[in-house]
Design a protein around this motif. Structure first.
Motif, PDB file in Angstrom:
ATOM      1  N   PRO A  23       0.734  -1.458  -0.017  1.00  0.00           N
ATOM      2  CA  PRO A  23       0.076   0.300   0.225  1.00  0.00           C
ATOM      3  C   PRO A  23       0.630   1.312  -0.356  1.00  0.00           C
ATOM      4  O   PRO A  23       0.351   2.223  -0.316  1.00  0.00           O
ATOM      5  CB  PRO A  23      -1.012  -0.032   1.482  1.00  0.00           C
ATOM      6  N   LEU A  26       1.728   1.771  -3.573  1.00  0.00           N
ATOM      7  CA  LEU A  26       1.155   2.204  -3.959  1.00  0.00           C
ATOM      8  C   LEU A  26       0.404   4.041  -3.926  1.00  0.00           C
ATOM      9  O   LEU A  26       0.240   4.661  -4.657  1.00  0.00           O
ATOM     10  CB  LEU A  26      -0.566   1.304  -4.299  1.00  0.00           C
ATOM     11  N   HIS A  27       0.737   4.024  -3.116  1.00  0.00           N
ATOM     12  CA  HIS A  27       0.349   5.432  -1.872  1.00  0.00           C
ATOM     13  C   HIS A  27       1.547   6.695  -2.925  1.00  0.00           C
ATOM     14  O   HIS A  27       1.526   7.215  -3.725  1.00  0.00           O
ATOM     15  CB  HIS A  27       0.629   5.496  -1.096  1.00  0.00           C
ATOM     16  N   PRO A  57      -4.171   3.455  -0.969  1.00  0.00           N
ATOM     17  CA  PRO A  57      -3.944   2.630   0.467  1.00  0.00           C
ATOM     18  C   PRO A  57      -3.263   2.905   1.065  1.00  0.00           C
ATOM     19  O   PRO A  57      -3.143   1.993   2.471  1.00  0.00           O
ATOM     20  CB  PRO A  57      -2.038   2.512  -0.955  1.00  0.00           C
TER      21      PRO A  57
END
Length: 186
Positions: A23, A26-27, A57
């Motif tokens: 996450p 992805l962030h 995320p």
């Protein structure tokens, strides 16, 4: 899909898929998207898409502290308030688009200098959504619950990177806009 596999299976062969790093990566990718292209994609559309991609995320990161009783509640509050901020942003952009027919930063700059009600309302909604995303007073009511429910590294991530992303978005909006008068006369 990776997260579903990691939760449903009990063997250790897919346990590495549920790594908290996914996450966060992805962030950061979404943070790059939030910067947007200056020519091909309208800045407002790219900003809204990037802000939502940047937030998704982090919702998962807040929920990673599953052993804490408050993590599910904190993630839900963060999700609801993130959706509210996005809806507020999109309503402001829709008002600005209805006023001008464009979604560029030049329209935002022109709306700041306008005395019409419609563009001023659009600007106020866009700025309020940025304040809500960054948990700036008076839109900071969700922050203590979300920070308390998340783990310490996730809280540090939320308290710095999210605010930096919102600051960069605000700088993109106000870079060509001279602020010559208060937005709202009291």
């Amino acid at each position: 899909i990776q997260y579903t596999l990691a939760i449903d299976r009990t063997d250790d062969s897919v346990a590495h898929l549920f790594d908290p790093l996914h996450p966060a990566v992805l962030h950061l990718i979404a943070l790059v998207i939030a910067g947007g292209s200056r020519a091909s994609i309208p800045v407002a559309l790219c900003g809204a898409m990037g802000a939502e991609l940047m937030s998704m995320p982090v919702y998962a990161l807040v929920l990673l502290a599953q052993l804490r009783a408050d993590s599910a509640e904190a993630a839900l509050k963060y999700l609801v308030l993130g959706g509210t901020a996005t809806a507020t942003f999109l309503m402001g952009v829709a008002l600005l688009y209805g006023w001008s027919g464009s979604m560029s930063t030049a329209v935002f700059a022109a709306a700041l200098g306008s005395s019409d009600t419609l563009p001023v309302a659009g600007v106020v909604l866009v700025v309020a959504s940025l304040f809500l995303k960054a948990a700036i007073v008076p839109f900071h009511g969700w922050a203590p619950d979300a920070y308390e429910g998340a783990s310490v590294p996730v809280t540090a991530f939320m308290a710095t990177i999210i605010k930096a992303g919102v600051l960069f978005a605000a700088l993109r909006l106000f870079e060509t806009a001279p602020v010559t008068r208060p937005l709202v006369d009291v």
